[in-house]
Design a protein around this motif. Structure first.
Motif, PDB file in Angstrom:
ATOM      1  N   THR B  28      16.042  37.045 -13.693  1.00  0.00           N
ATOM      2  CA  THR B  28      14.599  37.281 -13.662  1.00  0.00           C
ATOM      3  C   THR B  28      14.193  38.096 -14.891  1.00  0.00           C
ATOM      4  O   THR B  28      15.047  38.588 -15.629  1.00  0.00           O
ATOM      5  N   ALA B  71      15.728  36.257  -8.044  1.00  0.00           N
ATOM      6  CA  ALA B  71      14.771  37.056  -7.283  1.00  0.00           C
ATOM      7  C   ALA B  71      15.006  38.557  -7.419  1.00  0.00           C
ATOM      8  O   ALA B  71      14.293  39.346  -6.821  1.00  0.00           O
ATOM      9  N   GLU B 332       9.362  30.630  -9.020  1.00  0.00           N
ATOM     10  CA  GLU B 332       9.113  30.709  -7.577  1.00  0.00           C
ATOM     11  C   GLU B 332       9.759  29.566  -6.816  1.00  0.00           C
ATOM     12  O   GLU B 332      10.319  28.646  -7.412  1.00  0.00           O
ATOM     13  N   ASP B 333       9.678  29.628  -5.501  1.00  0.00           N
ATOM     14  CA  ASP B 333      10.650  28.916  -4.671  1.00  0.00           C
ATOM     15  C   ASP B 333      10.100  28.593  -3.288  1.00  0.00           C
ATOM     16  O   ASP B 333      10.804  28.651  -2.298  1.00  0.00           O
ATOM     17  N   VAL B 334       8.809  28.277  -3.200  1.00  0.00           N
ATOM     18  CA  VAL B 334       8.248  28.020  -1.877  1.00  0.00           C
ATOM     19  C   VAL B 334       8.812  26.736  -1.279  1.00  0.00           C
ATOM     20  O   VAL B 334       9.270  25.840  -1.994  1.00  0.00           O
ATOM     21  N   HIS B 371       9.596  24.531  -6.852  1.00  0.00           N
ATOM     22  CA  HIS B 371       9.806  25.636  -7.799  1.00  0.00           C
ATOM     23  C   HIS B 371       8.714  25.639  -8.865  1.00  0.00           C
ATOM     24  O   HIS B 371       8.894  25.045  -9.926  1.00  0.00           O
ATOM     25  N   TRP B 388       0.340  37.093 -11.464  1.00  0.00           N
ATOM     26  CA  TRP B 388       0.562  37.493 -10.063  1.00  0.00           C
ATOM     27  C   TRP B 388      -0.521  36.924  -9.158  1.00  0.00           C
ATOM     28  O   TRP B 388      -0.245  36.538  -8.008  1.00  0.00           O
ATOM     29  N   ALA B 391       0.431  33.429  -8.516  1.00  0.00           N
ATOM     30  CA  ALA B 391       1.592  33.383  -7.625  1.00  0.00           C
ATOM     31  C   ALA B 391       1.187  33.731  -6.192  1.00  0.00           C
ATOM     32  O   ALA B 391       1.619  33.077  -5.232  1.00  0.00           O
ATOM     33  N   PHE B 395       1.890  31.497  -2.861  1.00  0.00           N
ATOM     34  CA  PHE B 395       2.582  31.972  -1.659  1.00  0.00           C
ATOM     35  C   PHE B 395       1.728  31.760  -0.408  1.00  0.00           C
ATOM     36  O   PHE B 395       2.184  31.275   0.613  1.00  0.00           O
ATOM     37  N   LEU B 405       8.144  31.500   1.981  1.00  0.00           N
ATOM     38  CA  LEU B 405       8.081  32.076   0.638  1.00  0.00           C
ATOM     39  C   LEU B 405       9.241  31.662  -0.233  1.00  0.00           C
ATOM     40  O   LEU B 405       9.119  31.567  -1.437  1.00  0.00           O
ATOM     41  N   THR B 406      10.408  31.473   0.397  1.00  0.00           N
ATOM     42  CA  THR B 406      11.592  31.206  -0.402  1.00  0.00           C
ATOM     43  C   THR B 406      12.527  30.242   0.311  1.00  0.00           C
ATOM     44  O   THR B 406      12.963  30.496   1.435  1.00  0.00           O
ATOM     45  N   LYS B 415       9.906  39.216  -4.028  1.00  0.00           N
ATOM     46  CA  LYS B 415       9.028  38.717  -2.968  1.00  0.00           C
ATOM     47  C   LYS B 415       8.825  39.692  -1.817  1.00  0.00           C
ATOM     48  O   LYS B 415       8.228  39.342  -0.808  1.00  0.00           O
TER      49      LYS B 415
END
Lengths: 450, 450
Positions: B28, B71, B332-334, B371, B388, B391, B395, B405-406, B415
């Motif tokens: 990160t 993360a 990101e990784d929702v 992602h 942010w 993002a 989310f 969220l992940t 997160k």
């Protein structure tokens, strides 16, 4: 009890001891204690109300589904309240696009599977009891089944849960998605916890595409259990991906033959039943039959119609009822690494011979999961000492072979005295610590599982 | 630190701040704190010694593998000791018969897969970083990957663990068998706990039969992301069982084309890469290509050799490095239910437009795992506010669509501020309670994951 009756809608609480008694047993020989009553819950709110009352009055609660458990987790204890979930039978949602279903705990496992099949999907976990057991009970014990050699156990199909804690708080764990790593895996913690951490009131489960074609099945007879076990290893090593791979020993076959006259040959010591549900199931089944022949099968039969396939599997599904005709049953559930299957089966036979106990064995052979059923006289409160001595030998042999005490039935009350042999003191400490976080007053199914 | 250096074998402890600094970052943008030192553990005993010392002196410990996390779970914090496991690289056992391996945490994921392939087996989980990430890091985050649409995530391949607790006690969880339900599922609890509950020093993992034939791949280009998402739904609904199903958006394709000149067409808004490793992979791939055509693909290419197949997947594997060339990345990784994939992707595009942020998106589309990578200026300590804000919108959209969220990266540090939106106060209470059972002094990776 008056408070509880007043707090719940009419008809939910039973106090007549005879009727309560019908909700106090599972499928073990265990003699239940005297429950103070039973709640037949119909909603999450009923469960919340019941657990708040139990917390206030420090009453132990024994949750139950259909009572088909084989380790005593749902056996009532003296002074407990039974909390029965079998009336909560709604399939709340079934999404073919997302391949998930949201269900209440009282849904019969096979009913969910049938509902999914309408959409070309399946609910994979199929404990032998799947026509009479509930999803809630399957979740509580992390039930396995015949198909789990290919599709995994109940935990592998569980995405999220709604759970009521001992103090009545409601939480949601997990997710509706295929993947997710937000926080600790509380879903997996509840699955298999045998009602000791919370009461599951809803589950989001994963469905899978049902095979397009009906499955095909091969049954093979062997003159020795070791040959059958070698065939199992060969089938796995060849990558045949059976959807079932079941082993039945001579004693079990004899019990089935005495009852249903399946024409058992005198020299048959073991039968293997292997099923493929792949697109090329006929090819796969023929290949498995050939591997059985190469490993000494005296006879193989391959299904040529879906009905024949179902009939061959039907032999396996008769096993439990056939054994119950012989006497009271102590049903065990050891699981070993697949390569140790022949040694495990030899150890079971040796234990039976040494202690003079009739043991009928079936195995989910592809998983190394062996069910030796110890037969003893009906009407005894406890299995006699020599039965326990034989069982003790079987448990110790499983652990010595790198295996586990229980592959899919759970610890319940039956296996608690062996737990320390497998889990050790650090694990026991953590179990107690976790239990105290979820249920600080120890009112949820005390004396079970850990 | 003198005590620690004396207690460990020579060469294990690093205190030179410059060298320590090389063990304080993950992948990160996060700026690490100042660690007091780093232990490069080579054995379970090193880990035990280190954690006993940390407990005695109340020093926070940040465990790490290869530092490829996305993360911030392995980001060092001020005053911490880094505990690096990357030197523990032994594959202790690999049993083709039992289809399991026993490995130390520092084994590179792809190395384990290659070791298994020698025996006709595979280690299925393959995070994009699998050539550089370690099994220990994969376990800590419950890593997913490209193949998990068919074979599941890291937890699905984990049978048992050896773990050192914060106080130096060693425990073994789980089993060597395919099934097992003895006690609570501590194995699943440790997997994905991001080093906050214990340090994994050994894992028993499940291997699977490797496909007999090399896989085949189709790449399809679409004029809109929604068309591509519709093709995903059609491929799943048709039961094609892809072993990979990856979606790449225009911004990512542009970044790849600018770097590697793949000949991107002006009208292409999305590319889908689908792979089959089934016995009939050519048929399956042709079928998936047809479904792409029927859902509006402007162009499809089906591999006719294993090399072509690898080249098509190679486009996908370039994505992350191509994006890093554009600027600093907030990855990101929702993850959403599969049917919500088109809405999720629209929400990402809308957030990027609204806040003026360049977002490059890839998705493990078969899992609904998206992602979005938010690009911002290199050299900033933190992403700017408008990043942010975008993002945050993404989310909230994921949660509103029934997602999480992940999906596979974990919560880490990045997160944590959104965690309460998904998990709620009861879950947060249980997280804290569990954490206190395993790590009462809160020395294991404090400030991460929960």
């Amino acid at each position: 009890m008056k408070d509880l009756i007043a707090a719940l809608p009419p008809g939910r609480v039973i106090v007549d001891p005879d009727v309560v008694g019908t909700y106090t047993r599972d499928r073990t020989y265990l003699q239940p204690g005297q429950a103070v009553g039973a709640v037949l819950a119909e909603s999450r709110e009923d469960v919340v109300t019941t657990l708040r009352w139990a917390t206030e009055h420090r009453v132990p609660v024994v949750p139950r589904g259909a009572g088909t458990g084989l380790a005593g987790a749902a056996t009532a204890t003296d002074g407990c309240l039974v909390l029965a979930l079998h009336r909560m039978t709604a399939i709340t949602e079934l999404s073919p696009d997302d391949e998930i279903a949201v269900v209440q705990p009282g849904v019969i496992t096979a009913d969910l599977d049938r509902a999914a099949r309408v959409h070309g999907l399946m609910y994979a976990p199929d404990p032998s009891s799947y026509e009479i057991s509930t999803i809630g009970g399957n979740l509580a014990t992390n039930a396995g089944g015949l198909r789990c050699v290919k599709y995994g156990v109940t935990r592998d199909s569980t995405l999220g849960l709604e759970v009521v804690l001992a103090d009545g708080r409601v939480l949601n764990t997990g997710r509706r998605t295929m993947k997710g790593v937000t926080g600790y895996d509380l879903t997996s913690l509840f699955v298999g916890s045998e009602g000791t951490l919370g009461v599951i009131t809803e589950a989001t489960v994963r469905l899978r595409r049902a095979p397009a074609e009906p499955p095909a099945t091969v049954a093979a007879e062997f003159g020795s259990l070791r040959d059958a076990a070698a065939a199992v290893a060969a089938i796995i090593a060849a990558g045949c991906q059976p959807a079932m791979l079941e082993l039945i020993d001579r004693n079990t076959l004899q019990a089935i033959d005495d009852w249903k006259h399946i024409g058992l040959e005198p020299g048959t010591r073991a039968m293997l039943i292997a099923q493929s549900d792949a697109a090329d199931s006929a090819t796969a089944t023929a290949r498995m039959a050939k591997l059985c022949d190469e490993n000494g099968a005296s006879f193989t039969a391959v299904s040529s119609t879906p009905q024949e396939s179902a009939e061959l599997v039907g032999i396996r599904r008769l096993a439990y009822d056939a054994k119950e005709r012989l006497g009271a049953c102590l049903v065990e559930d050891v699981c070993v690494p697949r390569s140790a299957l022949p040694d495990m089966i030899s150890a079971v036979e040796a234990a039976g011979d040494r202690h003079g106990v009739l043991i009928c064995t079936v195995a989910h052979a592809g998983d190394g999961n062996v069910h030796p059923v110890f037969i003893f006289e009906h009407g005894l409160a406890e299995p006699p000492e020599h039965v326990w001595a034989a069982a003790d030998e079987v448990f110790r042999a499983a652990l010595a072979l790198g295996g586990t005490l229980t592959g899919e039935h759970g610890v319940g009350m039956l296996k608690r005295r062996w737990l320390a042999l497998e889990a050790g003191p650090v694990v026991a400490d953590l179990h107690q610590g976790i239990k105290a976080v979820f249920d600080p007053l120890n009112i949820l199914n005390p004396g079970k599982a850990i």
